[in-house]
Design a protein around this motif. Structure first.
Motif, PDB file in Angstrom:
ATOM      1  N   GLY A 272      47.371 -97.341 -34.371  1.00 30.37           N
ATOM      2  CA  GLY A 272      46.463 -97.300 -33.404  1.00 30.37           C
ATOM      3  C   GLY A 272      46.333 -98.401 -32.565  1.00 30.37           C
ATOM      4  N   ASN A 273      45.589 -98.265 -31.586  1.00 28.90           N
ATOM      5  CA  ASN A 273      45.345 -99.235 -30.704  1.00 28.90           C
ATOM      6  C   ASN A 273      43.984 -99.826 -30.757  1.00 28.90           C
ATOM      7  OD1 ASN A 273      45.985-100.909 -28.453  1.00 28.90           O
ATOM      8  ND2 ASN A 273      45.421 -99.407 -26.827  1.00 28.90           N
ATOM      9  N   VAL A 274      43.549-100.290 -31.896  1.00 26.44           N
ATOM     10  CA  VAL A 274      42.261-100.584 -32.322  1.00 26.44           C
ATOM     11  C   VAL A 274      42.268-102.099 -32.953  1.00 26.44           C
ATOM     12  CG1 VAL A 274      41.202 -98.394 -32.546  1.00 26.44           C
ATOM     13  CG2 VAL A 274      42.261 -99.387 -34.401  1.00 26.44           C
ATOM     14  N   SER A 275      41.177-102.864 -33.163  1.00 25.09           N
ATOM     15  CA  SER A 275      41.055-104.094 -33.582  1.00 25.09           C
ATOM     16  C   SER A 275      41.040-103.554 -35.093  1.00 25.09           C
ATOM     17  CB  SER A 275      39.902-104.751 -33.054  1.00 25.09           C
ATOM     18  OG  SER A 275      38.799-104.230 -33.765  1.00 25.09           O
ATOM     19  N   ARG A 276      41.200-104.768 -35.708  1.00 24.65           N
ATOM     20  CA  ARG A 276      40.972-104.657 -37.330  1.00 24.65           C
ATOM     21  C   ARG A 276      39.755-104.208 -37.870  1.00 24.65           C
ATOM     22  NH1 ARG A 276      44.232-110.182 -38.626  1.00 24.65           N
ATOM     23  NH2 ARG A 276      46.495-109.206 -38.725  1.00 24.65           N
ATOM     24  N   ALA A 277      38.809-104.811 -37.182  1.00 21.51           N
ATOM     25  CA  ALA A 277      37.282-104.580 -37.557  1.00 21.51           C
ATOM     26  C   ALA A 277      37.107-103.037 -37.209  1.00 21.51           C
ATOM     27  CB  ALA A 277      36.417-105.621 -36.424  1.00 21.51           C
ATOM     28  N   ASP A 278      37.472-102.481 -36.045  1.00 22.07           N
ATOM     29  CA  ASP A 278      37.141-101.272 -35.587  1.00 22.07           C
ATOM     30  C   ASP A 278      37.867-100.237 -36.764  1.00 22.07           C
ATOM     31  OD1 ASP A 278      35.546-101.730 -33.328  1.00 22.07           O
ATOM     32  OD2 ASP A 278      37.156-101.676 -32.061  1.00 22.07           O
ATOM     33  N   LEU A 279      39.069-100.633 -37.355  1.00 25.14           N
ATOM     34  CA  LEU A 279      39.699 -99.936 -38.320  1.00 25.14           C
ATOM     35  C   LEU A 279      38.991 -99.823 -39.625  1.00 25.14           C
ATOM     36  CD1 LEU A 279      42.143 -98.142 -38.748  1.00 25.14           C
ATOM     37  CD2 LEU A 279      43.578-100.162 -39.507  1.00 25.14           C
ATOM     38  N   LEU A 280      38.496-100.855 -39.920  1.00 26.86           N
ATOM     39  CA  LEU A 280      37.690-100.849 -41.165  1.00 26.86           C
ATOM     40  C   LEU A 280      36.352-100.276 -40.961  1.00 26.86           C
ATOM     41  CD1 LEU A 280      37.719-101.798 -44.174  1.00 26.86           C
ATOM     42  CD2 LEU A 280      36.642-103.991 -43.299  1.00 26.86           C
ATOM     43  N   HIS A 281      35.964-100.445 -39.767  1.00 24.17           N
ATOM     44  CA  HIS A 281      34.517 -99.671 -39.660  1.00 24.17           C
ATOM     45  C   HIS A 281      34.934 -98.092 -39.577  1.00 24.17           C
ATOM     46  CE1 HIS A 281      31.144 -97.878 -37.540  1.00 24.17           C
ATOM     47  NE2 HIS A 281      30.486 -98.641 -38.359  1.00 24.17           N
ATOM     48  N   ARG A 282      35.948 -97.844 -39.423  1.00 24.22           N
ATOM     49  CA  ARG A 282      36.460 -96.152 -39.120  1.00 24.22           C
ATOM     50  C   ARG A 282      36.503 -95.923 -40.768  1.00 24.22           C
ATOM     51  NH1 ARG A 282      41.851 -94.604 -36.134  1.00 24.22           N
ATOM     52  NH2 ARG A 282      40.715 -95.874 -34.683  1.00 24.22           N
ATOM     53  N   LEU A 283      37.295 -96.473 -41.593  1.00 27.36           N
ATOM     54  CA  LEU A 283      37.195 -96.254 -42.965  1.00 27.36           C
ATOM     55  C   LEU A 283      35.940 -96.131 -43.530  1.00 27.36           C
ATOM     56  CD1 LEU A 283      38.600 -95.878 -45.719  1.00 27.36           C
ATOM     57  CD2 LEU A 283      38.489 -98.480 -45.745  1.00 27.36           C
ATOM     58  N   ILE A 284      34.814 -97.082 -43.306  1.00 25.97           N
ATOM     59  CA  ILE A 284      33.651 -96.954 -43.722  1.00 25.97           C
ATOM     60  C   ILE A 284      32.602 -95.851 -43.381  1.00 25.97           C
ATOM     61  CG2 ILE A 284      31.286 -98.390 -43.349  1.00 25.97           C
ATOM     62  CD1 ILE A 284      32.854-101.126 -43.139  1.00 25.97           C
ATOM     63  N   GLN A 285      32.993 -95.335 -42.278  1.00 23.28           N
ATOM     64  CA  GLN A 285      32.453 -94.044 -41.703  1.00 23.28           C
ATOM     65  C   GLN A 285      33.001 -92.977 -42.384  1.00 23.28           C
ATOM     66  OE1 GLN A 285      29.715 -93.762 -39.194  1.00 23.28           O
ATOM     67  NE2 GLN A 285      29.602 -92.011 -40.451  1.00 23.28           N
ATOM     68  N   GLN A 286      34.328 -92.970 -42.616  1.00 20.98           N
ATOM     69  CA  GLN A 286      34.872 -91.786 -43.367  1.00 20.98           C
ATOM     70  C   GLN A 286      34.496 -91.740 -44.742  1.00 20.98           C
ATOM     71  OE1 GLN A 286      38.957 -92.978 -42.779  1.00 20.98           O
ATOM     72  NE2 GLN A 286      39.407 -91.393 -41.434  1.00 20.98           N
ATOM     73  N   ILE A 287      34.260 -92.862 -45.484  1.00 18.98           N
ATOM     74  CA  ILE A 287      33.813 -92.890 -46.883  1.00 18.98           C
ATOM     75  C   ILE A 287      32.158 -92.663 -46.843  1.00 18.98           C
ATOM     76  CG2 ILE A 287      33.207 -94.328 -48.959  1.00 18.98           C
ATOM     77  CD1 ILE A 287      35.969 -95.915 -48.521  1.00 18.98           C
ATOM     78  N   ALA A 288      31.337 -92.978 -45.845  1.00 17.65           N
ATOM     79  CA  ALA A 288      29.995 -92.690 -45.957  1.00 17.65           C
ATOM     80  C   ALA A 288      30.121 -90.879 -45.509  1.00 17.65           C
ATOM     81  CB  ALA A 288      29.325 -93.187 -44.300  1.00 17.65           C
ATOM     82  N   ASN A 289      31.027 -90.587 -44.593  1.00 16.81           N
ATOM     83  CA  ASN A 289      31.135 -88.958 -44.427  1.00 16.81           C
ATOM     84  C   ASN A 289      31.349 -88.325 -45.892  1.00 16.81           C
ATOM     85  OD1 ASN A 289      30.086 -89.289 -42.013  1.00 16.81           O
ATOM     86  ND2 ASN A 289      32.261 -89.136 -41.249  1.00 16.81           N
ATOM     87  N   LEU A 290      32.313 -88.722 -46.700  1.00 13.02           N
ATOM     88  CA  LEU A 290      32.451 -88.146 -47.873  1.00 13.02           C
ATOM     89  C   LEU A 290      31.098 -88.376 -49.008  1.00 13.02           C
ATOM     90  CD1 LEU A 290      36.073 -89.535 -48.364  1.00 13.02           C
ATOM     91  CD2 LEU A 290      35.448 -87.142 -47.976  1.00 13.02           C
ATOM     92  N   ALA A 291      30.566 -89.332 -48.891  1.00 13.92           N
ATOM     93  CA  ALA A 291      29.460 -89.416 -49.712  1.00 13.92           C
ATOM     94  C   ALA A 291      28.531 -88.594 -49.405  1.00 13.92           C
ATOM     95  CB  ALA A 291      28.944 -90.998 -49.593  1.00 13.92           C
ATOM     96  N   ALA A 292      28.040 -88.373 -47.990  1.00 16.52           N
ATOM     97  CA  ALA A 292      27.094 -87.583 -47.501  1.00 16.52           C
ATOM     98  C   ALA A 292      27.391 -86.071 -47.864  1.00 16.52           C
ATOM     99  CB  ALA A 292      26.890 -87.660 -46.003  1.00 16.52           C
ATOM    100  N   ASP A 293      28.750 -85.608 -47.731  1.00 19.33           N
ATOM    101  CA  ASP A 293      29.094 -84.341 -48.201  1.00 19.33           C
ATOM    102  C   ASP A 293      28.907 -84.108 -49.620  1.00 19.33           C
ATOM    103  OD1 ASP A 293      29.985 -83.879 -45.315  1.00 19.33           O
ATOM    104  OD2 ASP A 293      31.973 -84.231 -45.937  1.00 19.33           O
ATOM    105  N   ALA A 294      29.247 -85.145 -50.541  1.00 19.24           N
ATOM    106  CA  ALA A 294      29.153 -85.121 -52.133  1.00 19.24           C
ATOM    107  C   ALA A 294      27.703 -84.870 -52.359  1.00 19.24           C
ATOM    108  CB  ALA A 294      29.923 -85.992 -52.606  1.00 19.24           C
ATOM    109  N   GLU A 295      26.831 -85.426 -51.701  1.00 19.04           N
ATOM    110  CA  GLU A 295      25.279 -85.385 -51.862  1.00 19.04           C
ATOM    111  C   GLU A 295      24.671 -84.238 -51.352  1.00 19.04           C
ATOM    112  OE1 GLU A 295      24.149 -88.859 -49.973  1.00 19.04           O
ATOM    113  OE2 GLU A 295      24.776 -90.175 -51.593  1.00 19.04           O
ATOM    114  N   GLY A 296      25.470 -83.484 -50.638  1.00 19.34           N
ATOM    115  CA  GLY A 296      24.794 -82.381 -50.116  1.00 19.34           C
ATOM    116  C   GLY A 296      23.955 -82.698 -48.871  1.00 19.34           C
TER     117      GLY A 296
END
Length: 106
Positions: A32-56
């Protein structure tokens, strides 16, 4: 795929980046054309989304803090949220695959 594997992958990633200073976070990731920080933040958001979905519950935007040094802690927190939700093995596998891919891209 279980909670132990996801936890291990997250700790490997945290160990890789926890000592980084601002210039390393600002450098471009290998994908991608992103910083390392932005890439890690994207991962954090993906995992947070998975957690929200799992919690309903609703998905919420994870704040992008001013200090990139907080990113490893944010990753640990959202991972703990996901594990506490006791999601299906397929969700844990998806999260672990994302963590591994991000680790390689950093």
């Amino acid at each position: 795929m279980g909670a132990e594997e996801l936890g291990r992958s997250v700790e490997l990633l945290v160990g890789q980046v926890a000592h980084w200073i601002a210039p390393r976070w600002a450098a471009s990731a290998t994908v991608g054309n992103v910083s390392r920080a932005d890439l890690l933040h994207r991962l954090i958001q993906q995992i947070a989304n998975l957690a929200a979905d799992a919690e309903g519950g609703p998905r919420r935007t994870v704040p992008r803090l001013d200090n990139d040094l907080a990113l490893p802690d944010q990753l640990r927190v959202v991972t703990a949220d996901l594990l506490a939700a006791a999601p299906a093995a397929s969700v844990l596998a998806e999260a672990e695959a994302e963590v591994t891919a991000t680790r390689r891209a950093l």
